[in-house]
Design a protein around this motif. Structure first.
Motif, short mmCIF file in Angstrom:
data_model
loop_
_atom_site.label_atom_id
_atom_site.label_comp_id
_atom_site.label_asym_id
_atom_site.label_seq_id
_atom_site.Cartn_x
_atom_site.Cartn_y
_atom_site.Cartn_z
N ASP A 64 0.83 -1.21 0.00
CA ASP A 64 0.00 0.00 0.00
C ASP A 64 0.87 1.26 0.00
O ASP A 64 1.93 1.29 0.63
CB ASP A 64 -0.90 0.04 1.24
N SER A 65 0.41 2.27 -0.69
CA SER A 65 1.02 3.60 -0.61
C SER A 65 -0.09 4.62 -0.52
O SER A 65 -1.24 4.35 -0.91
CB SER A 65 1.88 3.87 -1.86
N PHE A 66 0.22 5.78 0.02
CA PHE A 66 -0.80 6.82 0.17
C PHE A 66 -1.38 7.19 -1.20
O PHE A 66 -2.60 7.32 -1.36
CB PHE A 66 -0.19 8.04 0.84
N GLY A 67 -0.50 7.34 -2.19
CA GLY A 67 -0.96 7.72 -3.52
C GLY A 67 -1.94 6.73 -4.11
O GLY A 67 -2.98 7.12 -4.65
N GLU A 68 -1.62 5.44 -4.00
CA GLU A 68 -2.50 4.41 -4.55
C GLU A 68 -3.85 4.38 -3.83
O GLU A 68 -4.90 4.25 -4.45
CB GLU A 68 -1.83 3.03 -4.45
N LEU A 69 -3.80 4.51 -2.49
CA LEU A 69 -5.06 4.52 -1.73
C LEU A 69 -5.95 5.68 -2.14
O LEU A 69 -7.17 5.53 -2.26
CB LEU A 69 -4.75 4.61 -0.23
N MET A 70 -5.35 6.84 -2.39
CA MET A 70 -6.13 8.01 -2.80
C MET A 70 -6.68 7.87 -4.22
O MET A 70 -7.84 8.21 -4.48
CB MET A 70 -5.26 9.28 -2.69
N LEU A 71 -5.86 7.37 -5.13
CA LEU A 71 -6.32 7.18 -6.51
C LEU A 71 -7.49 6.19 -6.55
O LEU A 71 -8.45 6.38 -7.31
CB LEU A 71 -5.18 6.68 -7.40
N GLN A 72 -7.41 5.15 -5.71
CA GLN A 72 -8.50 4.17 -5.66
C GLN A 72 -9.79 4.78 -5.14
O GLN A 72 -10.88 4.25 -5.38
CB GLN A 72 -8.09 2.99 -4.77
N ASN A 73 -9.67 5.89 -4.43
CA ASN A 73 -10.85 6.52 -3.81
C ASN A 73 -11.17 7.89 -4.43
O ASN A 73 -11.62 8.80 -3.76
CB ASN A 73 -10.65 6.64 -2.30
N LYS A 74 -10.89 8.01 -5.74
CA LYS A 74 -11.34 9.13 -6.58
C LYS A 74 -10.71 10.48 -6.23
O LYS A 74 -11.33 11.53 -6.39
CB LYS A 74 -12.88 9.28 -6.49
N VAL A 75 -9.49 10.46 -5.70
CA VAL A 75 -8.78 11.72 -5.46
C VAL A 75 -7.87 11.97 -6.65
O VAL A 75 -7.10 11.07 -7.04
CB VAL A 75 -7.95 11.66 -4.16
N ASP A 76 -7.94 13.18 -7.23
CA ASP A 76 -7.15 13.43 -8.43
C ASP A 76 -5.67 13.63 -8.08
O ASP A 76 -5.30 14.01 -6.97
CB ASP A 76 -7.69 14.62 -9.23
N TYR A 77 -4.84 13.41 -9.08
CA TYR A 77 -3.40 13.41 -8.87
C TYR A 77 -2.86 14.76 -8.38
O TYR A 77 -1.97 14.77 -7.52
CB TYR A 77 -2.67 12.99 -10.14
N PRO A 78 -3.32 15.93 -8.87
CA PRO A 78 -2.80 17.21 -8.37
C PRO A 78 -2.94 17.36 -6.85
O PRO A 78 -2.05 17.89 -6.20
CB PRO A 78 -3.63 18.25 -9.12
N LYS A 79 -4.06 16.88 -6.29
CA LYS A 79 -4.24 16.95 -4.84
C LYS A 79 -3.23 16.06 -4.13
O LYS A 79 -2.65 16.43 -3.11
CB LYS A 79 -5.67 16.54 -4.45
N ILE A 80 -3.03 14.87 -4.66
CA ILE A 80 -2.07 13.93 -4.06
C ILE A 80 -0.68 14.54 -4.08
O ILE A 80 0.07 14.50 -3.09
CB ILE A 80 -2.08 12.58 -4.80
N ALA A 81 -0.30 15.15 -5.21
CA ALA A 81 1.02 15.78 -5.35
C ALA A 81 1.18 16.93 -4.37
O ALA A 81 2.25 17.11 -3.77
CB ALA A 81 1.21 16.25 -6.78
N LYS A 82 0.11 17.71 -4.16
CA LYS A 82 0.18 18.84 -3.24
C LYS A 82 0.43 18.37 -1.81
O LYS A 82 1.25 18.95 -1.08
CB LYS A 82 -1.13 19.63 -3.31
N ILE A 83 -0.28 17.31 -1.41
CA ILE A 83 -0.08 16.75 -0.07
C ILE A 83 1.35 16.25 0.09
O ILE A 83 2.02 16.51 1.09
CB ILE A 83 -1.09 15.62 0.20
N THR A 84 1.83 15.54 -0.92
CA THR A 84 3.16 14.96 -0.88
C THR A 84 4.25 16.02 -0.76
O THR A 84 5.23 15.86 -0.03
CB THR A 84 3.41 14.10 -2.13
N GLN A 85 4.06 17.14 -1.47
CA GLN A 85 5.11 18.16 -1.55
C GLN A 85 4.99 19.22 -0.45
O GLN A 85 6.00 19.64 0.13
CB GLN A 85 5.07 18.84 -2.91
#
Length: 432
Positions: A64-85
């Motif tokens: 499991d990774s945070f990014g994969e969990l979010m993508l599986q639950n309809k969170v778009d990539y820009p939001k994931i990138a913002k959280i990560t950075q």
């Protein structure tokens, strides 16, 4: 015959006392209780009304990774990138661990997109990533209540066993060893040594046990020598808490007695050691070996600056620390180092892990100790004490610890199985 006339007279009198008119009873009116609708309790956790979301509760699994969990639950990539950075100081997505629980609060519409991600760092602390509107992340903790607990024990085999025998949280063992790390050699505890301890247990929602808190006061009797310890804040500006005895002496010394917790000394400092492998020739051993399982943390015994963190010959991987103009220490045979040259470390920091690198027949750390440039036996050194409690704070300190000392003195020790057996025999013989 007279008794029948008497009975008839009683009947006639009773009939004459009744009114000829029938008695009408008031109609019974049953009051129907008004039905008050019962309000459904709000299911609130982590500061959110869970009834407003579709809740997914799970634990982090291998892969499991945070990014994969979010993508599986309809969170778009820009939001994931913002959280990560932008939120790595609050929530480092690389450090989510397998087995840790998390909640995903999803919208109740057809998309069921993730709105909030809650990661439980431990039983009390958690991190919230709010994905609605402007993305934000913050840390918080569950409400905790503290319950004071007393415990005591007599050592038969080891401190840890005496702790477990009393049903005490095992972390209290570590806490006691840290309180007395400078004053008691835990590798030389004697059968019959005793301890008493006052600490607090933590509970979530008044019912879920969340571990033991710091020790508030303790008493340890080692080789017949009593040593009290009272936690006291000696610097309110820096929130520094130290442990002091009943005379306001600081129990802390500038050096820990050992670089590992609960290991055993497998070889002592010995300048006249003879080794059969080398023809029984004298090969001085200028270190103290502490045997422990591979991977056991190695601790810096005092504050200082790392002067070496490298690998060389029979030393294997090692770290050397300069503490001041007088003292230096060295830690050999590590599996890996956890510090770099030039880094400042604090007493108790993990600087590496037990290994078998270099010349060694088993996992251990060889601990070497220098005073004024000459290697000495740390177990025979009279290590300098930390500063005592400031005189201006002592009157308030003595007022604070006096009732706690009385509480410790009044605590009793559990009876040993032998004592209980003798008592049973005494009672049996008394009955005869």
């Amino acid at each position: 015959m007279n008794k029948y006339w008497g009975l008839l007279f009683v009947i006639l009198v009773s009939l004459s006392c009744k009114d000829d008119k029938p008695v009408l009873k008031e109609p019974v009116v049953k009051q129907m209780a008004s039905i008050v609708p019962i309000e459904k309790p709000v299911m609130k956790q982590f500061g959110f009304n869970l009834d407003e979301f579709t809740v997914q509760l799970d634990t982090v699994k291998n892969g499991d990774s945070f990014g994969e969990l979010m993508l599986q639950n309809k969170v778009d990539y820009p939001k994931i990138a913002k959280i990560t950075q932008e939120f790595k100081d609050t929530f480092d997505v690389r450090k989510i661990r397998v087995g840790k629980p998390y909640l995903i609060l999803k919208s109740k519409d057809t998309t069921e997109a993730a709105q909030v991600f809650i990661y439980e760092n431990d039983a009390i602390n958690y991190t919230v990533v709010d994905l609605r509107d402007t993305v934000k992340a913050y840390k918080d903790k569950k409400e905790v209540t503290y319950v004071e607990r007393e415990a005591s024990g007599v050592i038969e085999t080891s401190l840890s066993q005496a702790i477990l025998d009393q049903g005490i949280d095992y972390t209290v063992t570590n806490s006691l060893s840290e309180v007395y790390a400078w004053t008691i050699d835990f590798f030389r505890l004697q059968k019959g040594d005793k301890f008493k301890v006052i600490y607090k247990e933590k509970y979530i929602n008044d019912s879920i046990y969340a571990g033991a808190g710091a020790i508030e006061a303790a008493y340890f009797e080692h080789n017949g020598r009593p040593i009290y310890a009272f936690a006291y804040e000696n610097d309110s500006l820096k929130s520094i808490v130290d442990y002091f005895d009943e005379e306001a002496n600081n129990l802390r010394r500038t050096f820990l007695r050992a670089p590992v917790q609960f290991s055993r000394i497998s070889s002592r400092y010995n300048l006249k050691r003879r080794i059969r492998y080398y023809g029984n020739k004298i090969r001085p051993h200028k270190g103290t070996d502490y045997a422990a399982p591979k991977g056991t943390p190695i601790l810096a015994t005092a504050d200082g600056t790392v002067t070496e963190s490298t690998r060389r010959g029979g030393n294997g991987k090692y770290v050397k620390i300069r503490h001041n103009g007088t003292y230096s220490t060295q830690y050999l045979h590590m599996s890996n180092q956890n510090v770099k040259r030039g880094q400042f470390v604090r007493q108790g920091d993990v600087i590496g892990w037990i290994g078998m690198t270099g010349n060694t027949s088993g996992p251990h750390v060889c601990y070497r100790f220098w005073r004024n440039g000459r290697q000495v036996d740390p177990l025979k050194e009279e290590l300098p004490l930390a500063e005592p409690l400031d005189e201006s704070l002592q009157p308030e300190y003595f007022n604070y610890v006096t009732p706690i000392k009385d509480q410790l003195d009044c605590m009793t020790y559990p009876e040993s199985p032998i004592e209980e057996e003798i008592l049973t025999e005494d009672l049996a013989s008394a009955e005869k």
